[in-house]
Structures are given as structure tokens and as C-alpha cells.
Design a protein around this motif. Structure first.
Motif, mmCIF file in Angstrom:
data_model
loop_
_atom_site.group_PDB
_atom_site.id
_atom_site.type_symbol
_atom_site.label_atom_id
_atom_site.label_comp_id
_atom_site.label_asym_id
_atom_site.label_seq_id
_atom_site.Cartn_x
_atom_site.Cartn_y
_atom_site.Cartn_z
ATOM 1 N N ALA A 136 2.421 8.704 3.537
ATOM 2 C CA ALA A 136 2.069 7.305 3.946
ATOM 3 C C ALA A 136 1.757 7.230 5.424
ATOM 4 N N GLU A 137 0.803 6.327 5.887
ATOM 5 C CA GLU A 137 0.514 5.982 7.272
ATOM 6 C C GLU A 137 1.598 5.003 7.707
ATOM 7 N N PRO A 138 2.359 5.322 8.779
ATOM 8 C CA PRO A 138 3.439 4.401 9.129
ATOM 9 C C PRO A 138 2.923 3.021 9.536
ATOM 10 N N THR A 139 3.711 2.010 9.228
ATOM 11 C CA THR A 139 3.388 0.659 9.687
ATOM 12 C C THR A 139 3.633 0.606 11.192
ATOM 13 N N PRO A 140 3.103 -0.401 11.886
ATOM 14 C CA PRO A 140 3.339 -0.475 13.337
ATOM 15 C C PRO A 140 4.832 -0.482 13.680
ATOM 16 N N GLU A 141 5.632 -1.193 12.888
ATOM 17 C CA GLU A 141 7.072 -1.204 13.176
ATOM 18 C C GLU A 141 7.695 0.171 12.978
ATOM 19 N N GLN A 142 7.271 0.859 11.919
ATOM 20 C CA GLN A 142 7.793 2.212 11.680
ATOM 21 C C GLN A 142 7.376 3.135 12.816
ATOM 22 N N ARG A 143 6.130 2.962 13.279
ATOM 23 C CA ARG A 143 5.634 3.835 14.343
ATOM 24 C C ARG A 143 6.453 3.637 15.625
ATOM 25 N N GLY A 160 16.737 -2.582 9.912
ATOM 26 C CA GLY A 160 15.481 -2.854 9.221
ATOM 27 C C GLY A 160 15.713 -3.685 7.983
ATOM 28 N N ALA A 161 14.899 -4.718 7.808
ATOM 29 C CA ALA A 161 15.020 -5.577 6.633
ATOM 30 C C ALA A 161 14.925 -4.734 5.359
ATOM 31 N N THR A 162 15.464 -5.273 4.262
ATOM 32 C CA THR A 162 15.310 -4.575 2.980
ATOM 33 C C THR A 162 13.822 -4.535 2.650
ATOM 34 N N GLY A 163 13.329 -3.331 2.358
ATOM 35 C CA GLY A 163 11.904 -3.204 2.067
ATOM 36 C C GLY A 163 11.048 -2.999 3.299
ATOM 37 N N SER A 164 11.687 -2.777 4.461
ATOM 38 C CA SER A 164 10.910 -2.563 5.682
ATOM 39 C C SER A 164 10.445 -1.110 5.788
ATOM 40 N N GLY A 165 10.942 -0.277 4.870
ATOM 41 C CA GLY A 165 10.497 1.113 4.874
ATOM 42 C C GLY A 165 11.388 2.026 5.711
ATOM 43 N N LYS A 166 12.697 1.813 5.610
ATOM 44 C CA LYS A 166 13.619 2.667 6.379
ATOM 45 C C LYS A 166 13.559 4.113 5.890
ATOM 46 N N THR A 167 13.455 4.269 4.563
ATOM 47 C CA THR A 167 13.441 5.630 4.017
ATOM 48 C C THR A 167 12.260 6.431 4.569
ATOM 49 N N GLU A 168 11.131 5.764 4.699
ATOM 50 C CA GLU A 168 9.956 6.434 5.258
ATOM 51 C C GLU A 168 10.228 6.872 6.710
ATOM 52 N N VAL A 169 10.978 6.074 7.433
ATOM 53 C CA VAL A 169 11.344 6.456 8.801
ATOM 54 C C VAL A 169 12.231 7.704 8.779
ATOM 55 N N ARG A 319 8.854 -6.701 6.072
ATOM 56 C CA ARG A 319 8.699 -5.844 4.915
ATOM 57 C C ARG A 319 7.329 -5.178 4.937
ATOM 58 N N VAL A 320 7.288 -3.984 4.328
ATOM 59 C CA VAL A 320 6.019 -3.263 4.231
ATOM 60 C C VAL A 320 5.009 -4.096 3.454
ATOM 61 N N GLY A 321 3.770 -4.107 3.900
ATOM 62 C CA GLY A 321 2.704 -4.769 3.155
ATOM 63 C C GLY A 321 2.803 -6.271 3.140
ATOM 64 N N HIS A 493 18.179 0.241 -4.959
ATOM 65 C CA HIS A 493 17.095 0.530 -5.900
ATOM 66 C C HIS A 493 15.797 -0.169 -5.514
ATOM 67 N N ASP A 494 14.730 0.581 -5.645
ATOM 68 C CA ASP A 494 13.420 0.043 -5.294
ATOM 69 C C ASP A 494 12.776 -0.520 -6.560
ATOM 70 N N PHE A 495 13.351 -1.608 -7.090
ATOM 71 C CA PHE A 495 12.809 -2.253 -8.287
ATOM 72 C C PHE A 495 11.531 -2.989 -7.889
ATOM 73 N N ARG A 496 10.480 -2.776 -8.638
ATOM 74 C CA ARG A 496 9.194 -3.350 -8.235
ATOM 75 C C ARG A 496 8.866 -4.671 -8.896
ATOM 76 N N ARG A 497 9.488 -4.965 -10.051
ATOM 77 C CA ARG A 497 9.071 -6.169 -10.767
ATOM 78 C C ARG A 497 10.094 -7.287 -10.706
ATOM 79 N N GLY A 533 11.280 -9.223 -4.876
ATOM 80 C CA GLY A 533 10.011 -9.361 -4.171
ATOM 81 C C GLY A 533 9.641 -8.170 -3.328
ATOM 82 N N ARG A 534 9.982 -6.961 -3.763
ATOM 83 C CA ARG A 534 9.661 -5.774 -2.965
ATOM 84 C C ARG A 534 8.190 -5.389 -3.120
ATOM 85 N N ASP A 535 7.587 -5.849 -4.214
ATOM 86 C CA ASP A 535 6.178 -5.563 -4.417
ATOM 87 C C ASP A 535 5.378 -6.753 -3.887
HETATM 88 P P1 ADP Z 1 14.102 0.048 2.731
HETATM 89 O O1 ADP Z 1 14.889 1.309 2.563
HETATM 90 O O2 ADP Z 1 13.931 -0.341 4.159
HETATM 91 O O3 ADP Z 1 14.608 -1.081 1.872
HETATM 92 P P2 ADP Z 1 11.977 1.559 1.497
HETATM 93 O O4 ADP Z 1 12.021 2.714 2.394
HETATM 94 O O5 ADP Z 1 12.542 1.692 0.135
HETATM 95 O O6 ADP Z 1 12.608 0.291 2.220
HETATM 96 O O7 ADP Z 1 10.463 1.081 1.416
HETATM 97 C C1 ADP Z 1 10.060 -0.021 0.630
HETATM 98 C C2 ADP Z 1 8.758 0.328 -0.093
HETATM 99 O O8 ADP Z 1 7.694 0.414 0.837
HETATM 100 C C3 ADP Z 1 8.817 1.649 -0.810
HETATM 101 O O9 ADP Z 1 8.215 1.506 -2.060
HETATM 102 C C4 ADP Z 1 8.026 2.580 0.075
HETATM 103 O O10 ADP Z 1 7.402 3.595 -0.676
HETATM 104 C C5 ADP Z 1 7.006 1.647 0.689
HETATM 105 N N1 ADP Z 1 6.576 2.085 2.035
HETATM 106 C C6 ADP Z 1 7.370 2.441 3.056
HETATM 107 N N2 ADP Z 1 6.653 2.730 4.159
HETATM 108 C C7 ADP Z 1 5.362 2.568 3.823
HETATM 109 C C8 ADP Z 1 4.117 2.691 4.539
HETATM 110 N N3 ADP Z 1 4.104 3.066 5.810
HETATM 111 N N4 ADP Z 1 2.980 2.439 3.868
HETATM 112 C C9 ADP Z 1 3.008 2.052 2.569
HETATM 113 N N5 ADP Z 1 4.140 1.906 1.843
HETATM 114 C C10 ADP Z 1 5.299 2.147 2.453
#
Ligand code: ADP
Ligand code: ZN
Ligand code: ZN
Length: 681
Positions: A136-143, A160-169, A319-321, A493-497, A533-535
Motif C-alpha cells: 500500500a502507498e501510505p496515507t499522508p498521516e501514515q507517512r 491512531g483512530a480505529t481504522g487509521s491504518g496503524k498496522t500498516e505503520v 480513518r484510511v480512505g 477485527h477488520d470487519f468490512r460490512r 464503518g471501516r469500509d
Molecule cells: P487500525 O489498526 O488503525 O484500526 P488497520 O491497520 O486495520 O487500522 O487499517 C484499516 C484498513 O485500512 C485495513 O483494511 C488496511 O488494509 C487499510 N489500509 C491501511 N493503510 C492503508 C493505505 N495506506 N492505503 C490503503 N489502505 C490502507
């Protein structure tokens, strides 16, 4: 010619604070070497420790018996690992041997040197170590967070808010580390076993199967040994695990991540009651490794450390997106008819989601059908004969089960006291909630015209191996419309629906005698809200519902605004006034005895004998009190709180007090233990 060696061996909790025993060996043995040595009539695993300092006469002689065997093929445990174990034993007031041996995989203790040598010969499965390019391309906050992390030193709090993409960091921080240092290892901790598979998948996808190992108590002993050896040899680059993983031997550890750092599961609740989060921070300093703590609702300890400039705070509020955080809706239960379980508003909102093909999550922190069964004509209740608690009614197998001691009986046909056949459940657990919801939604239909699918997830439905995974998969696959469960379903859990989350019965924590109860409740509710509302595509109109009798409570005001800083400021203000953690430091001494009097008498006697202990003038000892569940399995339990405004003074006092506690005798006393930085008072 024989060489004296100091060896740490497994010894009972309180007898061994003095340290290693001395043995002899034909060859000089490096500190950290794993050996088998005789102890009493047994042969046990031991770790060669550092030679005694001159003048250190605390060491005990074990008749200078010879070392039986050296575990060949396993490198000695490093000096920083030994320092970590020594610190943990001292800080948490336990034996060095107990902590050191508990930190090693069980098979290392149980297999003979010969058996182990055969295990080590097998191909280890250690990986290619190839590091695939970034997903994934990091979001500005992740960067920004990553840049600040890379530039800095020490300990960081990723707020980081829930869904902000902490795991990606976490993933990218590890990736950048490996790019800069091809030997480096990273330790990534999560609070619960059921969160490891998801995380493991993401790490394996990024770094390759050979580079990642897990360490948690849900693994078989051979699996654990294998992971441990791969980490210890440096072959595994990433170790993922629960709190026990903080002790993994990792010779080139450079980064420690603690996800959901506020989670109470990081505190071990028996034996050495360590906080894996706190040990991670300490270990980071020892190893010169960076530490990244992540949470949407940090512990007030960590939040305060940021305020004081000890940790760097990295913020990711969005949140991401562009997904929005759910709107919080409070239902004032004072305005509902008596005995309302689901307010009509909440039910209508759930029905609406079902019609749209979206999922809802309803949680209640109580498993079973009903917490109590009671006779309608006399005052019999389903008390546990062994505990000061009620047995919970489980309808599925018609049992009464004690959640403290496990005592289980079939539900009686009639009241055991008066013979009345009309005995009825009082209150509500997840099992009954599922049943009520099925009745309330019986007439509703999904978009395709099929009936509503309700599933329940709690410790009872996930007991069997694989059950949890298959239930989670069903939710992810959209085969469930409403998921009912305990707090188990609110975490990570990253529940999408899921677009609606509802909390029932959240109020009890508002007026608890435990000063941390509001902090835990706020964390739990924010975490639960985070499942909705993670999606981004579905997030419009996602909602978090809370049914409460106290809708004006400041905790809910902050929750509505998703305003953790406001909540933290209010709580920290109260804590500062009362000199409570993180402004003061605490320990609990717990005593178990045949009678409550004996338990309290032991504590009172130990307190009376503490006046001459070093730093006694800098600590406050409170009176012994019964624990909140006073009797469990016919053992009476009491506790005494010890407080100080200085961590160092509290530590000095506890160390000096230990022999006093050990020497205090009380008829009927079964055991005692010290809990440093206790989480529940
Ligand atoms: P958190 O742990 O902060 O609650 P996650 O790391 O689970 O959030 O990320 C939430 C969702 O956003 C995940 O489905 C993840 O794959 C997606 N995501 C994270 N970073 C990015 C990004 N830079 N671009 C697109 N999707 C991302
Ligand atoms: Zn009766
Ligand atoms: Zn019981």
C-alpha cells in the motif's frame, strides 16, 4: 579440574529471591548456556548465570554438584536477555529461577539433552529471508508518523483512530528497519491470541513465511519450541506474539511494537504478574531498540508519559480512505418501558441494516443465558457452594456453571429449598440475548427474502479448536447479519460490512470501586465503535449505539465526540488530585487462607512488622480488605494496598519487606503474592 558455575534453576516462588545456585563443571561455561543440573531428586533445566560479584555472598551452595549435561547446539542466552529477566524478577518480586525458566519454551524444560539434540538436527524450516516489496502507498498521516518514527529515538506512542491504518505503520516501520539493517529483528505484540492469525497473515504476505514466527499459548509445545529456536538463532526476523513473547530471545532485536498497548491482557495475572507492555519499554532501553506503542485509546500511563515528553506521540486522527467514525447514539433507558432489553429505536436501526444487507454487532459482557437462576417463591438463588458468587445458567446444556471455580451441575427440576418448580432466570447473558433477538427479528427478512441470520461468539462458542476461525470467516464472508457476543468481538477485527455496533449494559463500570473502570469502559466502547464503518464505501451513516441509564455522564459526552484527549484530561485530573497512577505507584499484597480472618491477620501482621523496613516512611499501607469476589473454590481471599508517590521508594520498600512477609506466619494461610502495578484494585 572443575570450574564453579552459577546456575539459575526453577525454584518455588518465594524461596529463591536470592538468585543462582552454584554447581561445578568440567569445562568453563559461558553465562547464558543452557544446562541440565540435579536439583533435589530431580534433574532440571538451568541457565548458567553471570559469575558472582566479589563479596556477593547471597549465593546458595547446592553441594556444588556437577552439571549433568550441556544443551549443545543452542547458543547461550545473551546478556541483555539475562538483564531483562533479572529486572522482571526484581521488579515484580518473584524468584529469578521462576521468571527465567517460565520465559523459556516448555519443551526446553521437558526434553532431555539427547531428545533436544535430535530435534535440533531436523530441518528447522528457517526461511529464505527474502523481503518482498511494499503492498500500500501510505496515507499522508501514515507517512508523517513513519518519518517521525524513523528520525527519533526511544519510545513512541502511535495514537491512531480505529481504522487509521496503524498496522500498516507497523509493517512499514519493520520494512524500513530491515532495509537499513539486514540482520535486525522485530518483535510485534498483540493482546489476544485470536488476533494473531490475522496479523500473521499480513506479516507473512509482506515478509515471507520463513521470516515470521508466532509465540503464544495457543500453540503446541513443539511449535513453540520451533518458533523460539528460530527467534533465538536470528533466523526469524519477525516474532509475533502475545504477552509471553516479550521474553523471546532475539539476539538482534531492534524494534518492538505493542499493538493495543492499553489492553489489560498485557498484564500476567498469576506467577510473576508482569506487564508485557511495561517490560517492552524497559527491554527497548536495554537493547537500544525503538519501541512503538499503538492504540486509539492509550493507557493513561502512556498518555501521561507523552505529556511529560518521555514518549513521542504520533497522531493519526483520520480513518484510511476518508471513512468516517460512526455516529454515537445514546438511548436513555430511563425513558423506556420497564424491563426493556432492546429499545425500539435500536431495534429499528438494526432492522434497517438487515434490509440493506449490512451487518450489526451487539455486545454484552456476560456469557451464558442468565447470571442467576432464582426461585420465584422463596429466596433461593443459584449460589456457588464454593465461592461467594452466583453460578451462571447455561441453557444450551441446562447447567449451572460457576465462572470462578468451574463447579457445574444440572439445573435442578425444582427449587432445592422449597420444592417450587417455578425457578426463573434473572438478568441476561449473550445466550439469552441471542434468543431474544431471534424472537424480535423473526418476522424480518433479508434483501433476498430469507430469514435473518444471527450468530453468537463468546468463550462458550469458540471453545473447540478452529471454531473461532470458522466463525470469524462466516462474519467476514457476510454469512451473518447480526453478531452477538462478549467483548471478544470488539477487539481488532477488520470487519468490512459492519455498520452498526451496539453496547448493552455498559453502565456498571461507571460506578465501580475500581478507579480504572471508566478508563477500561471508554477503551472498550471506542474499540467497539471502531468495528463499524471501516469500509469507506459503506461507512456513510455507520452508528455506535449505547443504551444507558446515565446518558449525561461525561464519559459518554467524550465518547460522542470520539474525544479521547478530553476524556484522558478529565481522568488524569482526578487521578492527580488523588495521587493515583500514573501520579502515584501501587502494589497489592494478596493473601489466600482457610478463613477471611486468617487472610487479613496475615496481612495485618506483615504490615505491623514493616515499620523498620527501608523506605517504610515513604509508603502508605492501607487496611486489609476482602477481595471483591471474597471466596473462590473455598479459599478466602484478602488484599492490602501499598502506595507511594515514588516508584523507587516503593521498590526499595517491597524488596526489604519481602523477607518480612516470608517470615510472617499465620495459621490457615495458604499462599500470598505481591502484585506490582496492579490493574484491578
Ligand atoms: P487500525 O489498526 O488503525 O484500526 P488497520 O491497520 O486495520 O487500522 O487499517 C484499516 C484498513 O485500512 C485495513 O483494511 C488496511 O488494509 C487499510 N489500509 C491501511 N493503510 C492503508 C493505505 N495506506 N492505503 C490503503 N489502505 C490502507
Ligand atoms: Zn424456593
Ligand atoms: Zn465457584
Amino acid at each position: 579440574m572443575s570450574h564453579p558455575v552459577a546456575v539459575v534453576v526453577p525454584t518455588p516462588a518465594h524461596s529463591s529471591l536470592t538468585g543462582p545456585l552454584s554447581y561445578r563443571s568440567e569445562f568453563p561455561l559461558a553465562p547464558g548456556t543452557l544446562v541440565r543440573v540435579p536439583l533435589g531428586r530431580r534433574e532440571v533445566l538451568g541457565v548458567v548465570w553471570d559469575p558472582p560479584e566479589p563479596g556477593d555472598n547471597g549465593r546458595q551452595e547446592a553441594d556444588n554438584k556437577p552439571v549433568t549435561a550441556v544443551l549443545e547446539g543452542i547458543d547461550p542466552l545473551g546478556p541483555r536477555w539475562r538483564d531483562l529477566v533479572t529486572f522482571a524478577a526484581n521488579y515484580y518480586q518473584r524468584g529469578l529461577g521462576e521468571v527465567a525458566l517460565a520465559a523459556l519454551p516448555p519443551q526446553l524444560r521437558d526434553l532431555s539433552a539427547g531428545q533436544l539434540a535430535r530435534r535440533l538436527k531436523r530441518p528447522s524450516g528457517a526461511g529464505d529471508g527474502a523481503i518482498p516489496a511494499a503492498a500500500a502507498e501510505p496515507t499522508p498521516e501514515q507517512r508523517d508518523a513513519l518519518a517521525a518514527f524513523e528520525a527519533g529515538e526511544g519510545c513512541f506512542l502511535l495514537f491512531g483512530a480505529t481504522g487509521s491504518g496503524k498496522t500498516e505503520v507497523y509493517l512499514q516501520a519493520v520494512q524500513r528497519l530491515f532495509a537499513a539493517d539486514p540482520q535486525a529483528q522485530a518483535l510485534v505484540m498483540v493482546p489476544e491470541i485470536n488476533l494473531t492469525p490475522q496479523l500473521e497473515e499480513r506479516f507473512v504476505a509482506r515478509f515471507g513465511a520463513g521470516a515470521v514466527v508466532s509465540l503464544h499459548s495457543g500453540m503446541t509445545h513443539p511449535q513453540r519450541l520451533k518458533s523460539w529456536l528460530l527467534a533465538h538463532s536470528g533466523a526469524a526476523r519477525v516474532v509475533l506474539g502475545t504477552r509471553m513473547a516479550v521474553f523471546a530471545s532475539m539476539p538482534t532485536l531492534k524494534l518492538i511494537v505493542v499493538d493495543e498497548e492499553h489492553d489489560p491482557s498485557y498484564k500476567q495475572q498469576e506467577g510473576a504478574r508482569y506487564s508485557a507492555r511495561d517490560l517492552a519499554v524497559y527491554r527497548g532501553r536495554l537493547e537500544g531498540a525503538k519501541v512503538l506503542l499503538g492504540s486509539a485509546t492509550p493507557s493513561l500511563e502512556s498518555w501521561h508519559a507523552c505529556d511529560r515528553g518521555r514518549y513521542r506521540c504520533l497522531e493519526m486522527p483520520s480513518r484510511v480512505g476518508d471513512a468516517q467514525l460512526p455516529t454515537v447514539r445514546l438511548v436513555d433507558m430511563n425513558l423506556q418501558p420497564h424491563k426493556t432489553v432492546f429499545s425500539p429505536q435500536l431495534l429499528a436501526a438494526i432492522t434497517e441494516r438487515i434490509a440493506r444487507g449490512e451487518q450489526s454487532l451487539v455486545f454484552l459482557n456476560r456469557r451464558g443465558y442468565a447470571p442467576v437462576l432464582a426461585c420465584t417463591s422463596c429466596d433461593w438463588k443459584s449460589e456457588c457452594p464454593n465461592c461467594s458468587a452466583f453460578r451462571v445458567f447455561h441453557k444450551i446444556d441446562r447447567t449451572l456453571r460457576c465462572h470462578h471455580c468451574g463447579y457445574t451441575e444440572r439445573v435442578p427440576r425444582a427449587c432445592p429449598v422449597c420444592g417450587n418448580v417455578d425457578i426463573a432466570p434473572v438478568g441476561r447473558g449473550t445466550e439469552r440475548l441471542e434468543e431474544s433477538l431471534a424472537e424480535l427479528l423473526a418476522a424480518e427478512r433479508r434483501p433476498g427474502g430469507e430469514p435473518v441470520r444471527i450468530a453468537r461468539m463468546d468463550a462458550d462458542t469458540t471453545k473447540l479448536k478452529g471454531a473461532l476461525e470458522s466463525q470469524l470467516a462466516q462474519v467476514h464472508a457476510g454469512e451473518v447479519d447480526v453478531l452477538v457476543g462478549t467483548q471478544m468481538i470488539t477487539k481488532g477485527h477488520d470487519f468490512r460490512r459492519i455498520t452498526l455496533v451496539a453496547a448493552l449494559n455498559a453502565d456498571s463500570a461507571l460506578f465501580s470501586s475500581d478507579f480504572r473502570a471508566p478508563e477500561r469502559l471508554f477503551g472498550l466502547l471506542m474499540q467497539a465503535a471502531g468495528r463499524a464503518g471501516r469500509d469507506a464505501a459503506r461507512a456513510g451513516g455507520s452508528e455506535m449505539w449505547v443504551q444507558t441509564w446515565h446518558p449525561k455522564h461525561p464519559l459518554f459526552t467524550a465518547l460522542r465526540k470520539h474525544d479521547f484527549p478530553a476524556f484522558a484530561a478529565q481522568q488524569l485530573g482526578e487521578r492527580e488530585q488523588a495521587a493515583m497512577p500514573p501520579f502515584g505507584y501501587q502494589a497489592l499484597v494478596r493473601a489466600d487462607a482457610r478463613t477471611q480472618e486468617a487472610a487479613q491477620a496475615f496481612l495485618a501482621a506483615a504490615a505491623a512488622a514493616s515499620v523498620d523496613v527501608e523506605a517504610a516512611d515513604r509508603v502508605t499501607l492501607y487496611s486489609p480488605v476482602p477481595m471483591s469476589v471474597q471466596r473462590v473454590a473455598n479459599v478466602e481471599r484478602a488484599q492490602m494496598l501499598v502506595e507511594s508517590t515514588s516508584r523507587a521508594a516503593l521498590q526499595r520498600f517491597l524488596a526489604g519487606w519481602h523477607p518480612v512477609l516470608q517470615a510472617t506466619r499465620e495459621k490457615g494461610l495458604i499462599r500470598w503474592a505481591v502484585d506490582v502495578d496492579p490493574l484491578a484494585i
